[in-house]
Design an enzyme around this catalytic site. Structure first.
Site, mmCIF file in Angstrom:
data_model
loop_
_atom_site.group_PDB
_atom_site.id
_atom_site.type_symbol
_atom_site.label_atom_id
_atom_site.label_comp_id
_atom_site.label_asym_id
_atom_site.label_seq_id
_atom_site.Cartn_x
_atom_site.Cartn_y
_atom_site.Cartn_z
ATOM 1 N N ASP A 10 0.884 -1.169 0.000
ATOM 2 C CA ASP A 10 0.000 0.000 0.000
ATOM 3 C C ASP A 10 0.922 1.220 0.000
ATOM 4 O O ASP A 10 1.554 1.514 1.009
ATOM 5 C CB ASP A 10 -0.893 -0.014 1.246
ATOM 6 C CG ASP A 10 -1.695 1.283 1.431
ATOM 7 O OD1 ASP A 10 -1.662 2.139 0.532
ATOM 8 O OD2 ASP A 10 -2.356 1.411 2.484
ATOM 9 N N GLU A 173 -7.319 0.420 -4.502
ATOM 10 C CA GLU A 173 -7.331 0.330 -3.043
ATOM 11 C C GLU A 173 -8.644 -0.233 -2.475
ATOM 12 O O GLU A 173 -8.609 -1.128 -1.620
ATOM 13 C CB GLU A 173 -6.998 1.704 -2.436
ATOM 14 C CG GLU A 173 -5.523 2.059 -2.666
ATOM 15 C CD GLU A 173 -5.200 3.535 -2.465
ATOM 16 O OE1 GLU A 173 -6.065 4.285 -1.973
ATOM 17 O OE2 GLU A 173 -4.067 3.929 -2.788
ATOM 18 N N ASP A 195 -13.012 5.365 2.751
ATOM 19 C CA ASP A 195 -11.581 5.483 3.066
ATOM 20 C C ASP A 195 -11.232 6.917 3.444
ATOM 21 O O ASP A 195 -11.126 7.790 2.583
ATOM 22 C CB ASP A 195 -10.764 5.029 1.839
ATOM 23 C CG ASP A 195 -9.254 5.097 2.079
ATOM 24 O OD1 ASP A 195 -8.809 5.662 3.093
ATOM 25 O OD2 ASP A 195 -8.506 4.573 1.218
HETATM 26 P P1 ADP Z 1 -3.114 7.353 3.945
HETATM 27 O O1 ADP Z 1 -3.992 6.336 3.357
HETATM 28 O O2 ADP Z 1 -3.526 8.765 3.619
HETATM 29 O O3 ADP Z 1 -1.665 7.120 3.676
HETATM 30 P P2 ADP Z 1 -3.679 6.314 6.653
HETATM 31 O O4 ADP Z 1 -4.806 5.437 6.263
HETATM 32 O O5 ADP Z 1 -2.483 5.667 7.224
HETATM 33 O O6 ADP Z 1 -3.243 7.334 5.534
HETATM 34 O O7 ADP Z 1 -4.279 7.361 7.719
HETATM 35 C C1 ADP Z 1 -3.479 8.304 8.330
HETATM 36 C C2 ADP Z 1 -4.352 9.228 9.162
HETATM 37 O O8 ADP Z 1 -5.017 8.474 10.178
HETATM 38 C C3 ADP Z 1 -3.538 10.296 9.879
HETATM 39 O O9 ADP Z 1 -4.208 11.545 9.778
HETATM 40 C C4 ADP Z 1 -3.534 9.792 11.304
HETATM 41 O O10 ADP Z 1 -3.389 10.855 12.249
HETATM 42 C C5 ADP Z 1 -4.897 9.162 11.408
HETATM 43 N N1 ADP Z 1 -5.017 8.204 12.509
HETATM 44 C C6 ADP Z 1 -4.247 7.112 12.735
HETATM 45 N N2 ADP Z 1 -4.658 6.473 13.850
HETATM 46 C C7 ADP Z 1 -5.701 7.189 14.347
HETATM 47 C C8 ADP Z 1 -6.541 7.048 15.497
HETATM 48 N N3 ADP Z 1 -6.381 6.065 16.369
HETATM 49 N N4 ADP Z 1 -7.519 7.976 15.688
HETATM 50 C C9 ADP Z 1 -7.675 8.996 14.818
HETATM 51 N N5 ADP Z 1 -6.928 9.176 13.720
HETATM 52 C C10 ADP Z 1 -5.939 8.292 13.491
HETATM 53 MG MG MG Z 2 -4.654 4.865 2.260
#
Ligand code: ADP
Ligand code: MG
Length: 634
Positions: A10, A173, A195
């Site tokens: 990913d 995705e 998502d």
């Molecule tokens: P992407 O797909 O954009 O790469 P992710 O799916 O990894 O990102 O999501 C990242 C986001 O999720 C960040 O803004 C992070 O702060 C938020 N995040 C991660 N864990 C938590 C949580 N327990 N509660 C709220 N937000 C969270």
């Molecule tokens: Mg993502």
């Protein structure tokens, strides 16, 4: 097939992960730091070495101009496309970019293309997997957003190649997320994938039929996610602290980054606790503390999460579905760990969403499932095929600037389609194939993807060459176009790799615009097509006049043809396609006997081919569109 493991990756905007299939269960491979998530951050350290992930994050504060994040936003896009991103993100582009060139990002005194930056992240994931297996890893499945266009997909494949990974498949995705939950095991199902990540929101509606997933609608917001929530909390903390200290600290990046770190910790704590303390260390041994309850937090972020409702409704409308017709909802993205977000998803789809797997890992887990299928994995997964759709129609420019659509919007991919074309000018020896994307009827209103020429066609009367144009969108969503003149066997082909990409907003706008302009487009197209046909008829008539058959007509017949010809010439410059059509029909009637008399003569076949519908040129009831020659149209 070798025993080498194929991994699933990913490659996210905020975080990236690598996973693989352990027995019949996908698992995420942790990094050396023991963490599953690798922040999608790349930095150049003091020694000119590339640093990736958590280690690169600290450079964001110390040497921000040596750090790049969110590079996924720039993948496969041109300078003109990324204006919005440049306003919102501190990307530093190389200044010496020529128009149309692939953009490059400055990292210290070096510059890299977006695929090169992404490749650093992929290399880190590859290294993590190799360390874990104690064996080389050279093949991967990588996920991309469902709305990624051809250029963005190509750029992602390029990143894999640069990192030394053979990208066996790009998977959408949402499709990966559905696979991770094993939803493909159902007979049929309609699945909504919600998502909400760090900086992007995507909603996708998938339809599962006999083990095949099809993306039937996508929508979202490319600037909505956890970052917006962080910024709300930062604003509050900043004004509190400024009030306390009585100084402006907004320009102090170190303090602001410190606050960012603290608010993210507080936000994460509030996903499992009813209250927390936002705790910021300030220079001079001072400290800022503020208690936040979940209720306060929810009230604060409600406007942000409400911004997901519109895109969800639109996607359901596009899919032609009501909430009750959605069978499964899937949570994806770190921000869906927030209880209030889960509640909203439950309300929107009127059912509890799947949440057993970590929402920020689920896409990588699904990529691992897909990798296993490609490796010939288990019996259960062997049968499975994953299908997606093209968001916009694809076609080529025909004579007069009209678009001949070859693959229509929302076609399931892999897709392939063939159309026949011909020439518009006597003795034309080449044609300019102009590949277009969009819903409008005229080439000038569509997006130009590529151009190439088919040359070396032997001189023939206009309309006689049979040019077969084949479009193939492969399983990765990449377009291959080939053109072949069937009488001579001459061919040319191209793999479309445009340097400019489209945002999903642009795709949406192009579709909406085509609805708005549909009537006018239709009229213009009719005019152009009628003129083309008139042109063809007049050329044929000129030839007919030189034929012995012309002398066999009575003088009255010849005068009549002359009158009809003058009438057609007069009317064809006007905008009324119906009058052009009637004038064509009249001339067709008037030259019927001439054509019959010419049947026996040597050139008869050529005139017959153009003047009347015969099986000689083109297939089916519609005669093929002519394409302009390469020299004329450029
Ligand atoms: P992407 O797909 O954009 O790469 P992710 O799916 O990894 O990102 O999501 C990242 C986001 O999720 C960040 O803004 C992070 O702060 C938020 N995040 C991660 N864990 C938590 C949580 N327990 N509660 C709220 N937000 C969270
Ligand atoms: Mg993502």
């Amino acid at each position: 097939m070798s025993n080498e493991r194929i991994v699933g990756i990913d490659l996210g905007t905020t975080n990236s992960l690598v996973a693989y299939m352990e027995g019949d269960r996908p698992v995420v491979i942790p990094g050396e730091d023991g963490l599953n998530l690798v922040p999608s951050v790349v930095a150049l350290d003091g020694n000119g070495q590339i640093v990736v992930g958590s280690a690169a994050r600290k450079f964001l504060i110390e040497t921000a101009d040596h750090t790049v994040y969110s590079v996924k936003r720039l993948m496969g896009r041109g300078v003109e496309d990324v204006r919005d991103e440049l306003k919102l993100f501190p990307f530093r582009l190389a200044e010496d970019l020529a128009a149309g060139e692939v953009l490059r990002i400055k990292l210290g005194d070096k510059t890299f293309t977006p695929p090169e930056i992404s490749a650093f992240i992929l290399r880190q994931l590859k290294r993590n997997a190799e360390r874990y297996f104690a064996a080389p890893v050279t093949q991967a499945v990588i996920t991309v957003p469902a709305y990624f266009n051809d250029a963005q997909r190509q750029a992602t494949k390029d990143a894999g190649r640069i990192a030394g990974l053979e990208v066996l498949r790009l998977v959408n995705e949402p499709t990966a997320a559905a696979l991770a939950y094993g939803l493909d095991k159902k007979e049929t199902a309609t699945v909504a994938v919600y998502d909400l990540g760090g900086g992007t929101f995507d909603i996708s509606i998938l339809k599962l039929h006999e083990g095949i997933f099809e993306v039937i609608a996508t929508n979202g917001d490319t600037h909505l996610g956890g970052d917006d929530i962080d910024n709300l909390l930062i604003t509050i903390a900043l004004s509190d602290i400024e009030g306390d200290l009585g100084v402006d600290i907004r320009r102090n990046t170190e303090i602001v980054q410190g606050i960012r770190k603290a608010v993210i910790e507080a936000k994460i704590a509030l996903s499992s606790n009813e209250k927390t303390v936002l705790n910021v260390e300030l220079p001079g041994g001072k400290r800022y503390q503020r208690e936040i309850t979940r209720a306060q937090f929810e009230q604060l972020i409600q406007p942000v999460i409400d911004r997901t409702i519109g895109p969800v409704r639109q996607a359901m409308k596009d899919a032609g579905l009501k909430a009750t017709q959605i069978d499964e909802a899937v949570l994806v993205g770190g921000s869906t760990r927030i209880p209030r977000v889960r509640q909203l998803v439950e309300e929107l789809f009127e059912r509890k969403p799947h949440s057993d797997l970590n929402p920020d890992e689920v896409v990588a887990l699904g990529a691992a499932v897909q990798a296993n299928i490609l490796a010939g994995g288990s019996e259960a997964t062997k049968e499975m095929l994953l299908l997606d759709v093209t968001p916009l129609s694809l076609g080529i420019e025909a004579l007069g600037g009209v678009v001949a659509k070859i693959i229509h919007r929302n076609s399931t991919i892999p897709a392939s389609a063939t159309e026949h074309f011909t020439t518009g000018v006597e003795g034309q020896t080449n044609v300019a194939i102009h590949v277009l994307q969009g819903e409008r009827e005229l080439a000038k209103d569509c997006r130009s993807l590529a151009r190439f020429d088919l040359r070396g066609i032997p001189p023939m009367p206009a309309g006689l060459p049979r040019i077969e144009v084949k479009f193939l969108i492969d399983a990765n969503g990449i377009l291959h176009v080939s053109a072949r003149e069937l009488r001579s066997g001459k061919e040319a082909e191209i793999e479309v790799q445009p340097s400019y990409g489209l945002t999903d907003e642009q795709v949406e706008n192009m579709i909406l615009e085509s609805f708005d302009k549909a009537e006018e487009d239709f009229r213009q197209r009719q005019v152009i097509e009628a003129r083309n046909e008139a042109e063809t008829m007049l050329t044929a008539l000129e030839k007919g006049r030189k034929n012995v058959a012309w002398e066999q007509l009575s003088s009255q017949e010849r005068t009549n043809v002359g009158k009809l010809e003058t009438a057609l010439r007069a009317v064809m410059q006007e905008e009324d396609y119906q009058s052009i059509r009637s004038a064509i029909d009249a001339l067709n009637q008037g030259t019927m006997r001439l054509a019959e008399l010419m049947m026996d003569s040597a050139v008869g076949a050529a005139l017959k081919g153009q003047n009347m519908d015969t099986a000689d040129v083109g297939e089916g009831p519609e005669s093929p569109h002519p394409i302009a020659s390469a020299e004329i149209e450029r």
